[in-house]
Design a protein around this motif. Structure first.
Motif, PDB file in Angstrom:
ATOM      1  N   LEU A 129      36.373 -16.114 -42.487  1.00 31.75           N
ATOM      2  CA  LEU A 129      37.045 -15.030 -41.758  1.00 31.75           C
ATOM      3  C   LEU A 129      36.706 -13.671 -42.374  1.00 31.75           C
ATOM      4  CD1 LEU A 129      39.029 -14.188 -39.548  1.00 31.75           C
ATOM      5  CD2 LEU A 129      40.898 -14.592 -41.164  1.00 31.75           C
ATOM      6  N   ALA A 130      36.652 -13.637 -43.718  1.00 30.30           N
ATOM      7  CA  ALA A 130      36.317 -12.371 -44.385  1.00 30.30           C
ATOM      8  C   ALA A 130      34.912 -11.910 -44.016  1.00 30.30           C
ATOM      9  CB  ALA A 130      36.437 -12.539 -45.897  1.00 30.30           C
ATOM     10  N   THR A 131      33.993 -12.850 -43.953  1.00 33.91           N
ATOM     11  CA  THR A 131      32.610 -12.500 -43.590  1.00 33.91           C
ATOM     12  C   THR A 131      32.544 -11.989 -42.160  1.00 33.91           C
ATOM     13  OG1 THR A 131      31.803 -14.231 -45.079  1.00 33.91           O
ATOM     14  CG2 THR A 131      30.250 -13.366 -43.464  1.00 33.91           C
ATOM     15  N   VAL A 132      33.280 -12.674 -41.263  1.00 38.25           N
ATOM     16  CA  VAL A 132      33.304 -12.252 -39.864  1.00 38.25           C
ATOM     17  C   VAL A 132      33.865 -10.843 -39.738  1.00 38.25           C
ATOM     18  CG1 VAL A 132      34.381 -12.683 -37.615  1.00 38.25           C
ATOM     19  CG2 VAL A 132      33.395 -14.581 -38.913  1.00 38.25           C
ATOM     20  N   LEU A 133      34.980 -10.579 -40.447  1.00 36.41           N
ATOM     21  CA  LEU A 133      35.600  -9.249 -40.370  1.00 36.41           C
ATOM     22  C   LEU A 133      34.698  -8.188 -41.005  1.00 36.41           C
ATOM     23  CD1 LEU A 133      39.319 -10.133 -41.221  1.00 36.41           C
ATOM     24  CD2 LEU A 133      38.353  -9.559 -38.991  1.00 36.41           C
ATOM     25  N   LEU A 134      34.007  -8.560 -42.111  1.00 36.13           N
ATOM     26  CA  LEU A 134      33.098  -7.611 -42.751  1.00 36.13           C
ATOM     27  C   LEU A 134      31.983  -7.200 -41.791  1.00 36.13           C
ATOM     28  CD1 LEU A 134      31.984  -6.109 -45.242  1.00 36.13           C
ATOM     29  CD2 LEU A 134      30.790  -8.224 -45.853  1.00 36.13           C
ATOM     30  N   VAL A 135      31.379  -8.186 -41.158  1.00 38.14           N
ATOM     31  CA  VAL A 135      30.304  -7.896 -40.212  1.00 38.14           C
ATOM     32  C   VAL A 135      30.846  -7.106 -39.027  1.00 38.14           C
ATOM     33  CG1 VAL A 135      28.610  -8.930 -38.648  1.00 38.14           C
ATOM     34  CG2 VAL A 135      28.986  -9.926 -40.915  1.00 38.14           C
ATOM     35  N   MET A 136      32.054  -7.478 -38.578  1.00 39.02           N
ATOM     36  CA  MET A 136      32.624  -6.834 -37.396  1.00 39.02           C
ATOM     37  C   MET A 136      32.928  -5.361 -37.666  1.00 39.02           C
ATOM     38  SD  MET A 136      35.875  -8.157 -35.158  1.00 39.02           S
ATOM     39  CE  MET A 136      37.031  -7.912 -36.497  1.00 39.02           C
ATOM     40  N   PHE A 137      33.590  -5.076 -38.796  1.00 38.85           N
ATOM     41  CA  PHE A 137      33.942  -3.681 -39.087  1.00 38.85           C
ATOM     42  C   PHE A 137      32.707  -2.856 -39.452  1.00 38.85           C
ATOM     43  CE2 PHE A 137      38.246  -5.507 -39.915  1.00 38.85           C
ATOM     44  CZ  PHE A 137      38.909  -4.798 -38.931  1.00 38.85           C
ATOM     45  N   THR A 138      31.726  -3.486 -40.059  1.00 42.76           N
ATOM     46  CA  THR A 138      30.459  -2.787 -40.302  1.00 42.76           C
ATOM     47  C   THR A 138      29.804  -2.419 -38.973  1.00 42.76           C
ATOM     48  OG1 THR A 138      30.153  -4.047 -42.344  1.00 42.76           O
ATOM     49  CG2 THR A 138      28.219  -2.941 -41.440  1.00 42.76           C
ATOM     50  N   SER A 139      29.939  -3.313 -38.003  1.00 45.03           N
ATOM     51  CA  SER A 139      29.393  -3.031 -36.670  1.00 45.03           C
ATOM     52  C   SER A 139      30.123  -1.877 -36.010  1.00 45.03           C
ATOM     53  CB  SER A 139      29.507  -4.284 -35.793  1.00 45.03           C
ATOM     54  OG  SER A 139      28.818  -5.370 -36.375  1.00 45.03           O
ATOM     55  N   TYR A 140      31.452  -1.804 -36.246  1.00 45.84           N
ATOM     56  CA  TYR A 140      32.203  -0.658 -35.691  1.00 45.84           C
ATOM     57  C   TYR A 140      31.691   0.666 -36.265  1.00 45.84           C
ATOM     58  CZ  TYR A 140      35.605  -4.168 -34.152  1.00 45.84           C
ATOM     59  OH  TYR A 140      36.216  -5.227 -33.568  1.00 45.84           O
ATOM     60  N   GLY A 141      31.477   0.676 -37.573  1.00 39.86           N
ATOM     61  CA  GLY A 141      30.953   1.901 -38.205  1.00 39.86           C
ATOM     62  C   GLY A 141      29.597   2.274 -37.637  1.00 39.86           C
ATOM     63  N   LEU A 142      28.744   1.249 -37.466  1.00 38.42           N
ATOM     64  CA  LEU A 142      27.431   1.489 -36.883  1.00 38.42           C
ATOM     65  C   LEU A 142      27.562   2.005 -35.452  1.00 38.42           C
ATOM     66  CD1 LEU A 142      24.336   1.240 -37.009  1.00 38.42           C
ATOM     67  CD2 LEU A 142      24.589  -1.148 -36.266  1.00 38.42           C
ATOM     68  N   ALA A 143      28.533   1.444 -34.698  1.00 36.73           N
ATOM     69  CA  ALA A 143      28.722   1.869 -33.306  1.00 36.73           C
ATOM     70  C   ALA A 143      29.164   3.330 -33.228  1.00 36.73           C
ATOM     71  CB  ALA A 143      29.762   0.967 -32.638  1.00 36.73           C
ATOM     72  N   ILE A 144      30.076   3.714 -34.095  1.00 32.45           N
ATOM     73  CA  ILE A 144      30.567   5.100 -34.073  1.00 32.45           C
ATOM     74  C   ILE A 144      29.454   6.063 -34.497  1.00 32.45           C
ATOM     75  CG2 ILE A 144      32.183   6.703 -35.167  1.00 32.45           C
ATOM     76  CD1 ILE A 144      34.177   4.371 -35.330  1.00 32.45           C
ATOM     77  N   ILE A 191      33.082  -4.330 -27.161  1.00 33.11           N
ATOM     78  CA  ILE A 191      32.528  -5.088 -28.288  1.00 33.11           C
ATOM     79  C   ILE A 191      33.636  -5.498 -29.243  1.00 33.11           C
ATOM     80  CG2 ILE A 191      31.041  -4.935 -30.316  1.00 33.11           C
ATOM     81  CD1 ILE A 191      29.448  -5.201 -27.816  1.00 33.11           C
ATOM     82  N   MET A 192      34.610  -4.616 -29.487  1.00 35.67           N
ATOM     83  CA  MET A 192      35.719  -4.919 -30.391  1.00 35.67           C
ATOM     84  C   MET A 192      36.552  -6.083 -29.853  1.00 35.67           C
ATOM     85  SD  MET A 192      38.874  -2.459 -31.609  1.00 35.67           S
ATOM     86  CE  MET A 192      37.755  -1.260 -32.324  1.00 35.67           C
ATOM     87  N   THR A 193      36.847  -6.043 -28.554  1.00 34.24           N
ATOM     88  CA  THR A 193      37.636  -7.134 -27.960  1.00 34.24           C
ATOM     89  C   THR A 193      36.894  -8.462 -28.040  1.00 34.24           C
ATOM     90  OG1 THR A 193      38.652  -5.564 -26.412  1.00 34.24           O
ATOM     91  CG2 THR A 193      38.812  -7.904 -25.870  1.00 34.24           C
ATOM     92  N   GLY A 194      35.598  -8.417 -27.729  1.00 32.40           N
ATOM     93  CA  GLY A 194      34.806  -9.647 -27.803  1.00 32.40           C
ATOM     94  C   GLY A 194      34.705 -10.170 -29.220  1.00 32.40           C
ATOM     95  N   SER A 195      34.506  -9.283 -30.193  1.00 35.78           N
ATOM     96  CA  SER A 195      34.380  -9.700 -31.588  1.00 35.78           C
ATOM     97  C   SER A 195      35.695 -10.255 -32.121  1.00 35.78           C
ATOM     98  CB  SER A 195      33.919  -8.525 -32.442  1.00 35.78           C
ATOM     99  OG  SER A 195      32.666  -8.037 -32.006  1.00 35.78           O
ATOM    100  N   MET A 196      36.816  -9.599 -31.749  1.00 39.68           N
ATOM    101  CA  MET A 196      38.122 -10.101 -32.173  1.00 39.68           C
ATOM    102  C   MET A 196      38.378 -11.495 -31.604  1.00 39.68           C
ATOM    103  SD  MET A 196      39.623  -8.077 -34.276  1.00 39.68           S
ATOM    104  CE  MET A 196      41.316  -8.633 -34.157  1.00 39.68           C
ATOM    105  N   SER A 197      37.940 -11.717 -30.393  1.00 42.33           N
ATOM    106  CA  SER A 197      38.096 -13.043 -29.784  1.00 42.33           C
ATOM    107  C   SER A 197      37.295 -14.087 -30.549  1.00 42.33           C
ATOM    108  CB  SER A 197      37.643 -13.014 -28.318  1.00 42.33           C
ATOM    109  OG  SER A 197      38.441 -12.129 -27.564  1.00 42.33           O
ATOM    110  N   LEU A 198      36.099 -13.679 -30.997  1.00 37.28           N
ATOM    111  CA  LEU A 198      35.292 -14.595 -31.782  1.00 37.28           C
ATOM    112  C   LEU A 198      35.982 -14.914 -33.112  1.00 37.28           C
ATOM    113  CD1 LEU A 198      32.567 -16.088 -31.850  1.00 37.28           C
ATOM    114  CD2 LEU A 198      31.625 -14.126 -33.061  1.00 37.28           C
TER     115      LEU A 198
END
Length: 484
Positions: A164-179, A203-210
C-alpha cells in the motif's frame, strides 16, 4: 455473497468426498485429522471470502479505475499519457507484494492446520494426556505452531503495508508530476485549468480505486493459497477408490483366499519389506489362526484382505479372482473386521452396532449384541442401547467396547470374518462366552484369527506361523502333519 457461500459449501462437500475415497496410504503419509478439520473449517472460509462480496467490490473498483482513465484521456490525452507512465510501477509493486503475501499466507495456514491437529489429538486423548500430566507439553506444542502462524501473519501484514505504501508513493508522485506538467500546458495554452483539473481528478479517482482494491487482492491471494492444497487433494486419484463402480460383482463368494507370492512394504516405510514371497491358501469355511511375534506381518495379512493396501508384487485371490478385479465396495460388504483396538463413534451403542448393516432393525441389533455377550451390560445401563458411548467410546470399558465392536461385525453377517486380537481386552470369563459366540458365527465362514493366546486359537482348523514376513509352518489342527 450467497453465491460465495454456496460455492464454499460445495467445495466442503466435494473435499470431504475426495478425502473419503483416498486409500489408507494417503492418511499414513499425506494427511492427518487436524489438517483435514482445519481445511474444512478455516480454509473454506478464506475461499468463501475470496469468492463472495470481494469479487463484486473488486469489479466495481477496477471499473472505476478504467473509467477514470477513459475520462482522463477524453479530457486531455497528452497529460493522461504522461501520467500513464506510473501504471507499470503500480502493477510491478502490487505483483511483487502479492507473491510475498501468497507465500506467507500459505505458511500461516499450514501452521494453523498443525495447531488444529495438536488440539484434536489432545482433546481426543485427554485421559492419556491427564495421566501423564502432559497438559503443559500440549500447550507448548500448540503455542509453537501459533508462533509460526503469528510470524506469518506479521510478514503478511508487513507485505500488505509495503504494498500500500508503494502504491501511495507512486500515486502521490504522479499527482506532483501531473500538477507540474499541467501548469506548463496551461501556460502554453494547450489546456485550460478546468481540463487539467478534470484529468487530475479522474486519474486520482482511478488510482484511489486501485489502492482500495488491495484488500480484495489480499483476500484473493489468501483464498488461492487455501484452495491450492484442497484442490491438490481433490485432483489426487487413488488406485484404491471406494467409490469406483468398476470391477466384478459376483452372485456370492465361497470364501477361498490365497496369497500367491506376495511382496509388500508399507508406503510410509517402503525400505522395510514386510512380505517377501509370502504364500498362503485358506479354503472356504475354515478357520485359520495367524500366530507369530509382534511385527511379523499378521495384521498385514488382514490389511491386504480388506484391500487397505495393494501388494507390490504377487496376488491376493478370493475364489481364484484377483482382489483388484473385484468391485471394492461390494467385496468389503462381504468382509467383517474386528480390530485389536475397537473404534467406536461418538453416538449411541445402538448406532455403533447398526453401523455394520444399513437399515438394521432393533431386533437385529439386539440379537447381535446378545451373541457378542454385550446385551447383559447394555441392559443394565440407564438408557440401554440408546446410551452414548462418549468420545472414542471413553464411557465404556475396554472389554465393553470390544464386545460392541464384535456385535457390529456379527450384524454384518459377513462371508469372510477377520478377527485381529478380537478378545484381547476381555477377562477370562467374558472371553470364554464371546469365544463361544464367535465359534458359532464362524461356522461356514472363512475366518482369520490373529492372536497370541492359546485359548483363542485352539478351535482353529489351521494354525499358520509367520516369522519375518514368511510362513514358516502351517499346522492342521484336525490331524494333518505340519508343513513348512
Amino acid at each position: 455473497m450467497v453465491t460465495g457461500e454456496r460455492q464454499a459449501a460445495r467445495i466442503r462437500g466435494f473435499y470431504l468426498k475426495t478425502i473419503l475415497r483416498q486409500d489408507i496410504a494417503f492418511f499414513d503419509m499425506e494427511a492427518n485429522t487436524g489438517e483435514v478439520v482445519g481445511r474444512m473449517s478455516g480454509d473454506t472460509v478464506l475461499i468463501q471470502d475470496a469468492m463472495g462480496e470481494k469479487v463484486g467490490k473488486f469489479l466495481q473498483l477496477v471499473s472505476t479505475f478504467i473509467g477514470g482513465f477513459l475520462v482522463a484521456f477524453f479530457k486531455g490525452w497528452l497529460l493522461a499519457l504522461v501520467l500513464l507512465s506510473s501504471i507499470p510501477l503500480l502493477v510491478a509493486s502490487g505483483c511483487l507484494m502479492s507473491i510475498i503475501r501468497s507465500k506467507t499466507a500459505s505458511r500461516g495456514q499450514s501452521a494453523y492446520a498443525n495447531a488444529a491437529n495438536v488440539v484434536e489429538q489432545t482433546i481426543g486423548s485427554i485421559r492419556t494426556v491427564a495421566s501423564f500430566t502432559g497438559e503443559k507439553q500440549a500447550i507448548n506444542n500448540y503455542k509453537k505452531y501459533l508462533i509460526t502462524a503469528y510470524k506469518s501473519c506479521v510478514y503478511e501484514g508487513l507485505a500488505s503495508g509495503l504494498s500500500l505504501a508503494t502504491v501511495l508513493l507512486v500515486m502521490f508522485t504522479s499527482y506532483g508530476l501531473a500538477i507540474l506538467y499541467g501548469s506548463k500546458l496551461i501556460l502554453r495554452k494547450v489546456y485550460n485549468g478546468g481540463d487539467v483539473l478534470s484529468v487530475i481528478m479522474a486519474i486520482m479517482t482511478g488510482s484511489m480505486s486501485l489502492g482500495e482494491a488491495s484488500p480484495c487482492m489480499s483476500a484473493f491471494v489468501a483464498g488461492k493459497a487455501a484452495a491450492y492444497k484442497m484442490f491438490e487433494t481433490i485432483k489426487r486419484r487413488s488406485e484404491i477408490d471406494a467409490y469406483d463402480s468398476k470391477g466384478k460383482i459376483l452372485d456370492d463368494i465361497h470364501g477361498d483366499i490365497e496369497f500367491r507370492d506376495v511382496y509388500f512394504s508399507y508406503p510410509a516405510r517402503s525400505d522395510e519389506p514386510i512380505f517377501s514371497g509370502f504364500s498362503l491358501y485358506i479354503p472356504s469355511g475354515t478357520t485359520t489362526a495367524l500366530v507369530g511375534q509382534s511385527g511379523s506381518g499378521k495384521s498385514t495379512v488382514i490389511s491386504l484382505i480388506e484391500r487397505f493396501y495393494d501388494p507390490l508384487a504377487g496376488e491376493v485371490l478370493i475364489d481364484g479372482i484377483n482382489l483388484k478385479d473385484l468391485q471394492l465396495k461390494w467385496i468389503r460388504e462381504k468382509i467383517g473386521l474386528v480390530s485389536q483396538e475397537p473404534v467406536l463413534f461418538s453416538s449411541s451403542i445402538k448406532d455403533n452396532i447398526a453401523y455394520g448393516k444399513d437399515g438394521a432393525t432393533y431386533e437385529e441389533i439386539k440379537t447381535a449384541s446378545e451373541l457378542a455377550n454385550a446385551f447383559k451390560f447394555i441392559d443394565k445401563l440407564p438408557q440401554g442401547l440408546d446410551t452414548l458411548v462418549g468420545e472414542h467410546g471413553t464411557q465404556l470399558s475396554g472389554g465393553q467396547k470390544q464386545r460392541v465392536a464384535i456385535a457390529r461385525a456379527i450384524l454384518k453377517d459377513p462371508r469372510i470374518l477377520l478377527l485381529d486380537e478380537a478378545t484381547s481386552a476381555l477377562d477370562a470369563e467374558s472371553e470364554g462366552v464371546v469365544q463361544e459366540a464367535l465359534d458359532r458365527i464362524m461356522l461356514n465362514r472363512t475366518t482369520f484369527i490373529v492372536a497370541h493366546r492359546l485359548s483363542t486359537v485352539k478351535n482353529a482348523d489351521t494354525i499358520a506361523v509367520i516369522h519375518r514376513g514368511k510362513m514358516v509352518e502351517k499346522v492342521d489342527v484336525r490331524g494333518s502333519k505340519p508343513s513348512c
